[in-house]
Design a protein around this motif. Structure first.
Motif, PDB file in Angstrom:
ATOM      1  N   HIS A  86       0.834  -1.195   0.000  1.00 30.50           N
ATOM      2  CA  HIS A  86       0.000   0.000   0.000  1.00 30.50           C
ATOM      3  C   HIS A  86       0.871   1.249   0.000  1.00 30.50           C
ATOM      4  CE1 HIS A  86      -2.832  -2.991   1.576  1.00 30.50           C
ATOM      5  NE2 HIS A  86      -3.814  -2.167   1.291  1.00 30.50           N
ATOM      6  N   GLU A  87       0.447   2.242  -0.729  1.00 29.20           N
ATOM      7  CA  GLU A  87       1.033   3.577  -0.661  1.00 29.20           C
ATOM      8  C   GLU A  87      -0.099   4.572  -0.454  1.00 29.20           C
ATOM      9  OE1 GLU A  87       4.927   3.824  -3.443  1.00 29.20           O
ATOM     10  OE2 GLU A  87       3.034   3.593  -4.517  1.00 29.20           O
ATOM     11  N   ALA A  88       0.137   5.573   0.376  1.00 31.76           N
ATOM     12  CA  ALA A  88      -0.871   6.609   0.600  1.00 31.76           C
ATOM     13  C   ALA A  88      -0.147   7.914   0.868  1.00 31.76           C
ATOM     14  CB  ALA A  88      -1.781   6.248   1.767  1.00 31.76           C
ATOM     15  N   SER A  89      -0.877   9.010   0.722  1.00 31.32           N
ATOM     16  CA  SER A  89      -0.280  10.317   0.949  1.00 31.32           C
ATOM     17  C   SER A  89      -1.313  11.271   1.513  1.00 31.32           C
ATOM     18  CB  SER A  89       0.275  10.888  -0.375  1.00 31.32           C
ATOM     19  OG  SER A  89       0.865  12.161  -0.179  1.00 31.32           O
ATOM     20  N   THR A 103      -2.229  -6.175  -4.553  1.00 34.32           N
ATOM     21  CA  THR A 103      -2.446  -7.335  -3.700  1.00 34.32           C
ATOM     22  C   THR A 103      -2.350  -8.630  -4.501  1.00 34.32           C
ATOM     23  OG1 THR A 103      -3.938  -6.080  -2.268  1.00 34.32           O
ATOM     24  CG2 THR A 103      -4.066  -8.476  -2.138  1.00 34.32           C
ATOM     25  N   GLU A 104      -1.626  -9.596  -3.931  1.00 30.99           N
ATOM     26  CA  GLU A 104      -1.655 -10.972  -4.425  1.00 30.99           C
ATOM     27  C   GLU A 104      -2.384 -11.787  -3.375  1.00 30.99           C
ATOM     28  OE1 GLU A 104       1.186 -14.852  -5.382  1.00 30.99           O
ATOM     29  OE2 GLU A 104       2.088 -12.969  -4.689  1.00 30.99           O
ATOM     30  N   THR A 111      -5.349  -4.443  -8.166  1.00 27.46           N
ATOM     31  CA  THR A 111      -4.835  -3.117  -7.839  1.00 27.46           C
ATOM     32  C   THR A 111      -6.016  -2.200  -7.559  1.00 27.46           C
ATOM     33  OG1 THR A 111      -4.806  -2.436 -10.167  1.00 27.46           O
ATOM     34  CG2 THR A 111      -2.779  -3.376  -9.275  1.00 27.46           C
ATOM     35  N   ASP A 112      -5.813  -1.289  -6.617  1.00 32.40           N
ATOM     36  CA  ASP A 112      -6.847  -0.321  -6.249  1.00 32.40           C
ATOM     37  C   ASP A 112      -6.205   1.047  -6.093  1.00 32.40           C
ATOM     38  OD1 ASP A 112      -9.426  -1.998  -5.374  1.00 32.40           O
ATOM     39  OD2 ASP A 112      -7.637  -3.057  -4.699  1.00 32.40           O
ATOM     40  N   GLU A 113      -6.928   2.065  -6.480  1.00 32.11           N
ATOM     41  CA  GLU A 113      -6.481   3.440  -6.267  1.00 32.11           C
ATOM     42  C   GLU A 113      -7.652   4.287  -5.796  1.00 32.11           C
ATOM     43  OE1 GLU A 113      -4.266   5.449  -9.273  1.00 32.11           O
ATOM     44  OE2 GLU A 113      -3.147   3.655  -9.877  1.00 32.11           O
ATOM     45  N   LYS A 126      -8.770  -2.809 -10.528  1.00 32.47           N
ATOM     46  CA  LYS A 126      -8.409  -3.712 -11.619  1.00 32.47           C
ATOM     47  C   LYS A 126      -7.875  -4.999 -11.015  1.00 32.47           C
ATOM     48  CE  LYS A 126      -5.498  -3.982 -15.778  1.00 32.47           C
ATOM     49  NZ  LYS A 126      -4.497  -3.264 -16.612  1.00 32.47           N
ATOM     50  N   GLY A 127      -8.220  -6.134 -11.612  1.00 31.73           N
ATOM     51  CA  GLY A 127      -7.743  -7.397 -11.070  1.00 31.73           C
ATOM     52  C   GLY A 127      -7.808  -8.508 -12.077  1.00 31.73           C
ATOM     53  N   SER A 128      -7.375  -9.694 -11.633  1.00 34.23           N
ATOM     54  CA  SER A 128      -7.358 -10.856 -12.519  1.00 34.23           C
ATOM     55  C   SER A 128      -8.752 -11.165 -13.059  1.00 34.23           C
ATOM     56  CB  SER A 128      -6.808 -12.071 -11.760  1.00 34.23           C
ATOM     57  OG  SER A 128      -5.495 -11.827 -11.289  1.00 34.23           O
ATOM     58  N   LYS A 129      -9.772 -10.940 -12.227  1.00 37.32           N
ATOM     59  CA  LYS A 129     -11.144 -11.235 -12.646  1.00 37.32           C
ATOM     60  C   LYS A 129     -11.749 -10.104 -13.470  1.00 37.32           C
ATOM     61  CE  LYS A 129     -12.042 -14.171  -8.620  1.00 37.32           C
ATOM     62  NZ  LYS A 129     -12.915 -14.390  -7.419  1.00 37.32           N
TER      63      LYS A 129
END
Length: 254
Positions: A86-89, A103-104, A111-113, A126-129
């Motif tokens: 995770h990264e946040a600001s 995330t795995e 991925t989430d933003e 966005k993800g594998s599914k």
């Protein structure tokens, strides 16, 4: 045991205390700070180390940047493997700017933003599914924060013994909003799993139904009794067993 559990524990139990005023400045941490925590699962008479997370602080474009790396213990890879980054600001006045994660989750990648602007949150997933991804835009509830920014904002809340007064809070995790009731209980000295002792403030949070926690069973957290409010111990009963998260290492700043 999903290692993201103890990030949730930190959020639910840290961010449950009423701020006398809105948090607009930081006195709890400095760039260069690193916190490493380890999670242990208890079932019957057995305790198992299940994972760890490292929280670190730096600067980015004149703002605070938070990085959290979490993973399960390698011995459990055969059963379940999870790694999160995770990264946040947020600004120096503790206003959130963004949060993003990779995330795995047992072989499934996502991925989430989240981006904050003018009272609106724009979220991309966005993800594998869902390889093409999708955007969601919604109005931000006042003083609500994503799971990473909230931990650092919470550490700047003015804690005071509030006589067990019930305080509701609505943290955002994923696409869900959870109702949390919290209060400050007492001061207590706590010894960590690696035998280091800290003077702490004990707090409690009760999470409602619909989560992995036992409904209406308190989650307890002990934070250092100083301006830093470092999480030293978090303890919660799950639907099966108990989990404890201990502070393992702490570096204040470079």
């Amino acid at each position: 045991m999903k290692i993201r559990l103890f990030i949730i524990l930190l959020l639910f139990s840290l961010f449950n205390i009423e701020a006398k005023d809105r948090v607009t400045s930081n006195n709890a941490f400095k760039p260069g700070e690193v916190m490493k925590l380890k999670a242990y699962y208890h079932f019957g008479l057995l305790w198992f180390e299940v994972g760890e997370a490292t929280f670190s602080v730096s600067e980015e474009n004149g703002n605070y940047k938070f990085t959290v790396k979490a993973k399960n213990h390698p011995r459990w890879d055969w059963l379940y493997k999870l790694n999160t980054f995770h990264e946040a600001s947020c600004t120096k006045s503790m206003e959130p700017i963004y949060m993003r994660s990779t995330t795995e989750d047992n072989g499934v990648f996502s991925t989430d933003e989240m981006h904050y602007k003018d009272g609106v949150i724009t979220k991309y997933e966005k993800g594998s599914k869902h390889p093409d991804g999708w955007d969601t835009t919604y109005t931000r509830q006042p003083d609500s924060y994503d799971i990473i920014n909230s931990v650092y904002v919470a550490r700047n809340v003015d804690l005071s013994i509030n006589g067990g007064k019930d305080i509701p809070f609505y943290p955002i995790f994923g696409n869900d909003v959870f109702l949390v009731h919290g209060s400050v209980i007492e001061k207590e000295r706590i010894k960590t799993h690696n035998k280091v002792s800290y003077d702490c403030i004990k707090c409690t949070a009760t999470v409602g139904a619909g989560t992995i926690f036992t409904p209406d069973e308190p989650v307890y957290v002990w934070v250092t009794d100083d301006n830093r409010k470092i999480p030293v111990l978090v303890e919660a009963k799950l639907r099966i067993g108990t989990v404890k998260v201990y502070l393992d290492e702490y570096v204040e700043s470079d």
